[in-house]
Design a protein around this motif. Structure first.
Motif, PDB file in Angstrom:
ATOM      1  N   LYS A   6       0.622  -1.268   0.166  1.00  0.00           N
ATOM      2  CA  LYS A   6      -0.052  -0.079   0.178  1.00  0.00           C
ATOM      3  C   LYS A   6       0.931   1.236   0.070  1.00  0.00           C
ATOM      4  O   LYS A   6       0.442   2.262  -0.654  1.00  0.00           O
ATOM      5  N   GLU A   7       1.972   1.197   0.883  1.00  0.00           N
ATOM      6  CA  GLU A   7       2.911   2.320   0.959  1.00  0.00           C
ATOM      7  C   GLU A   7       3.574   2.613  -0.547  1.00  0.00           C
ATOM      8  O   GLU A   7       3.711   3.634  -0.997  1.00  0.00           O
ATOM      9  N   LEU A   8       4.055   1.637  -1.216  1.00  0.00           N
ATOM     10  CA  LEU A   8       4.527   1.791  -2.759  1.00  0.00           C
ATOM     11  C   LEU A   8       3.437   2.541  -3.586  1.00  0.00           C
ATOM     12  O   LEU A   8       3.517   3.525  -4.201  1.00  0.00           O
ATOM     13  N   PHE A   9       2.101   2.149  -3.351  1.00  0.00           N
ATOM     14  CA  PHE A   9       0.874   2.548  -4.301  1.00  0.00           C
ATOM     15  C   PHE A   9       0.817   4.275  -3.863  1.00  0.00           C
ATOM     16  O   PHE A   9       0.590   5.012  -4.539  1.00  0.00           O
ATOM     17  N   ASP A  10       0.930   4.382  -2.458  1.00  0.00           N
ATOM     18  CA  ASP A  10       0.840   5.821  -2.100  1.00  0.00           C
ATOM     19  C   ASP A  10       1.699   6.697  -2.680  1.00  0.00           C
ATOM     20  O   ASP A  10       1.506   7.933  -3.085  1.00  0.00           O
ATOM     21  N   TYR A  11       3.168   6.258  -2.656  1.00  0.00           N
ATOM     22  CA  TYR A  11       4.069   7.039  -3.430  1.00  0.00           C
ATOM     23  C   TYR A  11       3.913   7.156  -5.085  1.00  0.00           C
ATOM     24  O   TYR A  11       4.094   8.365  -5.473  1.00  0.00           O
ATOM     25  N   MET A  12       3.475   5.999  -5.565  1.00  0.00           N
ATOM     26  CA  MET A  12       2.888   6.202  -7.082  1.00  0.00           C
ATOM     27  C   MET A  12       1.844   7.181  -7.160  1.00  0.00           C
ATOM     28  O   MET A  12       1.861   8.170  -7.972  1.00  0.00           O
ATOM     29  N   ARG A  19      13.060   9.601  -3.999  1.00  0.00           N
ATOM     30  CA  ARG A  19      14.659   9.156  -4.057  1.00  0.00           C
ATOM     31  C   ARG A  19      14.408   7.688  -3.155  1.00  0.00           C
ATOM     32  O   ARG A  19      14.002   7.754  -2.126  1.00  0.00           O
ATOM     33  N   VAL A  20      15.045   6.802  -4.049  1.00  0.00           N
ATOM     34  CA  VAL A  20      14.969   5.352  -3.108  1.00  0.00           C
ATOM     35  C   VAL A  20      16.400   4.820  -2.922  1.00  0.00           C
ATOM     36  O   VAL A  20      17.107   4.866  -3.877  1.00  0.00           O
ATOM     37  N   GLU A  21      16.786   4.430  -1.593  1.00  0.00           N
ATOM     38  CA  GLU A  21      18.000   3.986  -1.282  1.00  0.00           C
ATOM     39  C   GLU A  21      17.870   2.519  -0.849  1.00  0.00           C
ATOM     40  O   GLU A  21      16.936   1.958  -0.489  1.00  0.00           O
ATOM     41  N   CYS A  22      18.495   1.727  -1.680  1.00  0.00           N
ATOM     42  CA  CYS A  22      18.475   0.289  -1.576  1.00  0.00           C
ATOM     43  C   CYS A  22      19.235  -0.457  -0.499  1.00  0.00           C
ATOM     44  O   CYS A  22      20.150   0.272   0.055  1.00  0.00           O
ATOM     45  N   THR A  23      18.916  -1.481  -0.270  1.00  0.00           N
ATOM     46  CA  THR A  23      20.026  -2.177   0.812  1.00  0.00           C
ATOM     47  C   THR A  23      21.314  -2.269   0.740  1.00  0.00           C
ATOM     48  O   THR A  23      22.316  -2.541   1.506  1.00  0.00           O
ATOM     49  N   ASP A  24      21.732  -2.332  -0.702  1.00  0.00           N
ATOM     50  CA  ASP A  24      23.139  -2.628  -1.164  1.00  0.00           C
ATOM     51  C   ASP A  24      23.676  -1.116  -1.403  1.00  0.00           C
ATOM     52  O   ASP A  24      24.892  -0.967  -2.034  1.00  0.00           O
ATOM     53  N   PHE A  28      18.295   5.647  -6.462  1.00  0.00           N
ATOM     54  CA  PHE A  28      17.562   5.641  -7.570  1.00  0.00           C
ATOM     55  C   PHE A  28      16.539   6.818  -7.193  1.00  0.00           C
ATOM     56  O   PHE A  28      15.910   6.966  -6.084  1.00  0.00           O
ATOM     57  N   VAL A  29      16.625   7.886  -8.274  1.00  0.00           N
ATOM     58  CA  VAL A  29      15.651   9.132  -8.188  1.00  0.00           C
ATOM     59  C   VAL A  29      14.904   9.228  -9.498  1.00  0.00           C
ATOM     60  O   VAL A  29      15.175   9.153 -10.479  1.00  0.00           O
ATOM     61  N   GLY A  30      13.562   9.578  -9.304  1.00  0.00           N
ATOM     62  CA  GLY A  30      12.578   9.676 -10.505  1.00  0.00           C
ATOM     63  C   GLY A  30      11.281   9.469 -10.042  1.00  0.00           C
ATOM     64  O   GLY A  30      10.852   9.149  -8.961  1.00  0.00           O
ATOM     65  N   PRO A  31      10.417   9.633 -11.210  1.00  0.00           N
ATOM     66  CA  PRO A  31       9.216   9.104 -10.964  1.00  0.00           C
ATOM     67  C   PRO A  31       9.016   7.792 -10.728  1.00  0.00           C
ATOM     68  O   PRO A  31       9.837   6.972 -11.036  1.00  0.00           O
ATOM     69  N   CYS A  32       7.667   7.374 -10.104  1.00  0.00           N
ATOM     70  CA  CYS A  32       7.718   5.714  -9.454  1.00  0.00           C
ATOM     71  C   CYS A  32       6.464   5.143 -10.037  1.00  0.00           C
ATOM     72  O   CYS A  32       5.413   5.887 -10.347  1.00  0.00           O
ATOM     73  N   TRP A  33       6.339   3.905 -10.393  1.00  0.00           N
ATOM     74  CA  TRP A  33       5.416   3.213 -10.682  1.00  0.00           C
ATOM     75  C   TRP A  33       5.302   1.955  -9.729  1.00  0.00           C
ATOM     76  O   TRP A  33       6.402   1.234  -9.526  1.00  0.00           O
ATOM     77  N   LEU A  50       6.597  -4.364  -6.509  1.00  0.00           N
ATOM     78  CA  LEU A  50       8.107  -3.835  -7.354  1.00  0.00           C
ATOM     79  C   LEU A  50       7.553  -2.451  -7.139  1.00  0.00           C
ATOM     80  O   LEU A  50       6.576  -2.037  -7.392  1.00  0.00           O
ATOM     81  N   LEU A  51       8.730  -1.736  -7.383  1.00  0.00           N
ATOM     82  CA  LEU A  51       8.631  -0.412  -7.460  1.00  0.00           C
ATOM     83  C   LEU A  51       9.694   0.114  -8.446  1.00  0.00           C
ATOM     84  O   LEU A  51      10.821  -0.059  -8.633  1.00  0.00           O
ATOM     85  N   ASP A  52       9.248   0.378  -9.704  1.00  0.00           N
ATOM     86  CA  ASP A  52       9.954   1.113 -10.858  1.00  0.00           C
ATOM     87  C   ASP A  52      10.314   2.384 -10.477  1.00  0.00           C
ATOM     88  O   ASP A  52       9.362   3.352 -10.547  1.00  0.00           O
ATOM     89  N   VAL A  53      11.453   2.966 -10.515  1.00  0.00           N
ATOM     90  CA  VAL A  53      11.961   4.311 -10.307  1.00  0.00           C
ATOM     91  C   VAL A  53      12.819   4.461 -11.620  1.00  0.00           C
ATOM     92  O   VAL A  53      13.832   4.148 -11.840  1.00  0.00           O
ATOM     93  N   GLY A  54      12.322   5.599 -12.307  1.00  0.00           N
ATOM     94  CA  GLY A  54      12.946   6.120 -13.495  1.00  0.00           C
ATOM     95  C   GLY A  54      13.603   4.956 -14.436  1.00  0.00           C
ATOM     96  O   GLY A  54      14.507   4.851 -14.962  1.00  0.00           O
ATOM     97  N   GLY A  55      12.652   3.873 -14.575  1.00  0.00           N
ATOM     98  CA  GLY A  55      12.980   2.644 -15.468  1.00  0.00           C
ATOM     99  C   GLY A  55      13.863   1.472 -14.730  1.00  0.00           C
ATOM    100  O   GLY A  55      14.016   0.454 -15.460  1.00  0.00           O
ATOM    101  N   THR A  56      14.215   1.705 -13.456  1.00  0.00           N
ATOM    102  CA  THR A  56      14.783   0.652 -12.852  1.00  0.00           C
ATOM    103  C   THR A  56      13.851   0.012 -11.929  1.00  0.00           C
ATOM    104  O   THR A  56      13.181   0.475 -11.043  1.00  0.00           O
ATOM    105  N   THR A  57      13.692  -1.293 -11.942  1.00  0.00           N
ATOM    106  CA  THR A  57      12.510  -2.272 -11.100  1.00  0.00           C
ATOM    107  C   THR A  57      13.090  -2.705 -10.111  1.00  0.00           C
ATOM    108  O   THR A  57      14.276  -3.332  -9.991  1.00  0.00           O
ATOM    109  N   LEU A  58      12.580  -2.187  -8.794  1.00  0.00           N
ATOM    110  CA  LEU A  58      13.087  -2.730  -7.369  1.00  0.00           C
ATOM    111  C   LEU A  58      12.013  -3.627  -6.591  1.00  0.00           C
ATOM    112  O   LEU A  58      11.294  -3.072  -6.477  1.00  0.00           O
ATOM    113  N   ARG A  59      12.746  -4.837  -6.077  1.00  0.00           N
ATOM    114  CA  ARG A  59      11.999  -5.664  -5.195  1.00  0.00           C
ATOM    115  C   ARG A  59      11.516  -5.040  -3.900  1.00  0.00           C
ATOM    116  O   ARG A  59      12.700  -4.019  -3.457  1.00  0.00           O
TER     117      ARG A  59
END
Length: 70
Positions: A6-12, A19-24, A28-33, A50-59
């Motif tokens: 639900k939180e991912l959909f709220d951001y979208m 701005r998304v920081e990954c565990t590694d 990634f910065v940009g619009p999200c889906w 999944l969250l797509d940020v600027g064309g990069t898909t993140l689990r």
């Protein structure tokens, strides 16, 4: 921090860039889906949201932090 589907959909739905920081440490910065777990499994073979940020898909399990970029 862990996020819910639900939180991912709220951001979208906000239509604001994120701005998304990954565990590694990758950032990634940009619009999200957002993609729900059911669609993600059908389309991408991954049974988790999944969250797509600027064309990069993140689990969701790889996301450490999400914040608005603006």
């Amino acid at each position: 921090m862990s996020y819910t589907e639900k939180e991912l959909f709220d951001y979208m739905d906000s239509r604001r860039p994120v701005r998304v920081e990954c565990t590694d440490g990758a950032v990634f910065v940009g619009p999200c889906w957002a993609y729900g777990a059911a669609l993600s499994e059908e389309e991408f073979g991954m049974a988790e949201p999944l969250l797509d940020v600027g064309g990069t898909t993140l689990r969701i399990s790889d996301i450490e932090k999400i914040e608005f970029a603006d």
